[in-house]
Scaffold this motif. Structure first.
Motif, PDB file in Angstrom:
ATOM      1  N   GLY A 170      23.809  53.987  33.158  1.00  0.00           N
ATOM      2  CA  GLY A 170      25.228  53.632  33.176  1.00  0.00           C
ATOM      3  C   GLY A 170      25.778  53.620  34.586  1.00  0.00           C
ATOM      4  N   CYS A 171      25.424  54.619  35.384  1.00  0.00           N
ATOM      5  CA  CYS A 171      25.862  54.651  36.789  1.00  0.00           C
ATOM      6  C   CYS A 171      25.266  53.502  37.577  1.00  0.00           C
ATOM      7  N   SER A 172      24.050  53.103  37.216  1.00  0.00           N
ATOM      8  CA  SER A 172      23.399  52.004  37.922  1.00  0.00           C
ATOM      9  C   SER A 172      24.061  50.668  37.617  1.00  0.00           C
ATOM     10  N   GLU A 173      24.434  50.453  36.362  1.00  0.00           N
ATOM     11  CA  GLU A 173      24.926  49.147  35.945  1.00  0.00           C
ATOM     12  C   GLU A 173      26.421  48.965  36.198  1.00  0.00           C
ATOM     13  N   SER A 174      27.203  50.053  36.106  1.00  0.00           N
ATOM     14  CA  SER A 174      28.644  49.922  36.315  1.00  0.00           C
ATOM     15  C   SER A 174      29.211  51.252  36.797  1.00  0.00           C
ATOM     16  N   LEU A 175      29.412  51.349  38.088  1.00  0.00           N
ATOM     17  CA  LEU A 175      29.963  52.573  38.662  1.00  0.00           C
ATOM     18  C   LEU A 175      31.375  52.831  38.126  1.00  0.00           C
ATOM     19  N   ASN A 176      32.214  51.802  38.103  1.00  0.00           N
ATOM     20  CA  ASN A 176      33.580  51.948  37.582  1.00  0.00           C
ATOM     21  C   ASN A 176      33.571  52.424  36.134  1.00  0.00           C
ATOM     22  N   GLY A 177      32.733  51.783  35.323  1.00  0.00           N
ATOM     23  CA  GLY A 177      32.658  52.147  33.911  1.00  0.00           C
ATOM     24  C   GLY A 177      32.213  53.592  33.726  1.00  0.00           C
ATOM     25  N   HIS A 180      35.126  55.886  34.521  1.00  0.00           N
ATOM     26  CA  HIS A 180      36.208  55.819  33.548  1.00  0.00           C
ATOM     27  C   HIS A 180      35.877  56.520  32.230  1.00  0.00           C
ATOM     28  N   LYS A 291      24.139  44.339  41.718  1.00  0.00           N
ATOM     29  CA  LYS A 291      25.481  43.810  41.880  1.00  0.00           C
ATOM     30  C   LYS A 291      26.186  44.595  42.971  1.00  0.00           C
ATOM     31  N   ARG A 293      28.557  47.080  44.771  1.00  0.00           N
ATOM     32  CA  ARG A 293      29.093  48.329  44.264  1.00  0.00           C
ATOM     33  C   ARG A 293      30.445  48.637  44.880  1.00  0.00           C
ATOM     34  N   THR A 294      31.333  49.175  44.059  1.00  0.00           N
ATOM     35  CA  THR A 294      32.588  49.694  44.580  1.00  0.00           C
ATOM     36  C   THR A 294      32.338  51.100  45.085  1.00  0.00           C
TER      37      THR A 294
END
Length: 302
Positions: A170-177, A180, A291, A293-294
Motif C-alpha cells: 500500500g505504501c509502495s502504490e499510493s503514499l497519500n492513500g 489517509h 509513479k 511520489r509526493t
C-alpha cells in the motif's frame, strides 16, 4: 557437455544468491523510492560479521548468520531513522549522497578493522560436496543457493500473503492513500529498510564460505544488485529473482568463451544491451509501475 552442466549448475546457485541480494534493494526502492548505493556494503556487514564470530560447525554458522542479519537490520534501521528520514522530505539527491557516503565510510571502516584482504572461513557444513551425473557442487554453494531460494519464497509470502505485506504494498502504490487510512508510513519505511539490509547481510553470511571477503567487494555487489533490480523490472519481485539467476548463469557460462575479467565485461555489456532493448525490465506489472511520489512533508507528515 559435462563442463556446461557444471558451469550452469554453479551459475544457477550463484544467481539465487544474487536474487536474494537484489530483493533487499528491490524492497527499499519500490517502497521508499530510495536508491541505496550502500546496499552492497550491507552484504559486507554480513560477511565480516560471520567472519568475526568464527563459527565452528553448522549450528554455530547458522547462529552467526542470524546475529549478522540482526546486526545488518539494526544498522539499516538506524540509517533510515537518523540519516535518510529527513532526506525523504527534502527530496532531490540527498539520499543518493547519504547512501553513497555511507558505503564509502563502511568500506574504509572494514579496511581499518580487517587490513588483510580476501579472508574466508572453512566449510561449516557436515558434508563436502554433492555429485550427480558428472556434476559436482560444493556444500557451501549448494546450501547457499537452496537457502537463498527458501528466503526468497518467504519474502514473497510476506509481501503478497500477509497483512504486513499489504501495508508495504500500500505504501509502495499510493503514499497519500496509505497516510489517509492511518498507516504509520515512517514506521513502514524504517522496517522496510531494515528488512532489505538484513536480507543483504544474510546473503553475505551465506556467500562467505564461497567467496573470500574484501572491503572493495561492496562496490561490485552494489553494482550487481542494481543490475538485477533494473533488469528484473521495477515493481516485480519475481522479475528481480529471474534477473539474478540470469546474471549468475551469464557469469558462469561466459567464462567458457572469454577469460577472466573480459568475461565479466562481456556479461555487463550483454545486460547493457538488454536495458537498451527492453528498458522496462523483464517483468512489469501495470499496477506496480513506478509513479512520482509526493513527499512526506507535502502530505502533512513530518
Amino acid at each position: 557437455m559435462s563442463t556446461v552442466l557444471q558451469l550452469a549448475s554453479t551459475g544457477l546457485l550463484q544467481g539465487l544468491i544474487y536474487s536474494l541480494i537484489g530483493i533487499g534493494l528491490y524492497l527499499v526502492f519500490t517502497v521508499m523510492r530510495v536508491v541505496n548505493f550502500a546496499h552492497g556494503y550491507f552484504v559486507l556487514i554480513g560477511m565480516y560479521g560471520v567472519l568475526t564470530l568464527k563459527p565452528q560447525g553448522f549450528p554455530a554458522f547458522i547462529g552467526a548468520i542470524v546475529l549478522a542479519a540482526l546486526g545488518g537490520a539494526l544498522v539499516g534501521y538506524l540509517v533510515q531513522r537518523f540519516l535518510l528520514e529527513s532526506g525523504l522530505a527534502k527530496g532531490g539527491h540527498s539520499q543518493l549522497v547519504i547512501t553513497l557516503s555511507l558505503g564509502i565510510a563502511i568500506q574504509y571502516l572494514f579496511q581499518v578493522l580487517h587490513p588483510e584482504p580476501f579472508e574466508t572461513i572453512p566449510n561449516p557444513y557436515p558434508f563436502e560436496a554433492f555429485t550427480s551425473s558428472g556434476v559436482t557442487i560444493s556444500a557451501p554453494r549448494m546450501a547457499a543457493g537452496v537457502l537463498s531460494l527458501v528466503l526468497v519464497l518467504l519474502v514473497s509470502f510476506l509481501v503478497y500473503r500477509t497483512r504486513i505485506g499489504s501495508i508495504i504494498r500500500g505504501c509502495s502504490e499510493s503514499l497519500n492513500g496509505a497516510i489517509h487510512v492511518g498507516i504509520n508510513v515512517r514506521r513502514v519505511y524504517r522496517l522496510t529498510f531494515a528488512l532489505g539490509c538484513g536480507l543483504a547481510a544474510i546473503a553475505g553470511g551465506l556467500l562467505l564460505p564461497i567467496q573470500p571477503v574484501s572491503p572493495a567487494l561492496g562496490l561490485e555487489l552494489t553494482i550487481k544488485a542494481f543490475i538485477v533490480v533494473v533488469i528484473g523490472g521495477a515493481g516485480s519481485l519475481w522479475g528481480t529473482v529471474a534477473a539474478g539467476v540470469l546474471l549468475g548463469l551469464a557469469e558462469a557460462l561466459g567464462s567458457l568463451y572469454a577469460p577472466g575479467t573480459f568475461a565479466t565485461a562481456l556479461v555487463y555489456g550483454l545486460f547493457f544491451l538488454v536495458i537498451l532493448v527492453r528498458p522496462q525490465g523483464l517483468v512489469v506489472r501495470a499496477a506496480a509501475r513506478i509513479k512520482p511520489r509526493t513527499s512526506l512533508t507535502k502530505v502533512g507528515v513530518g
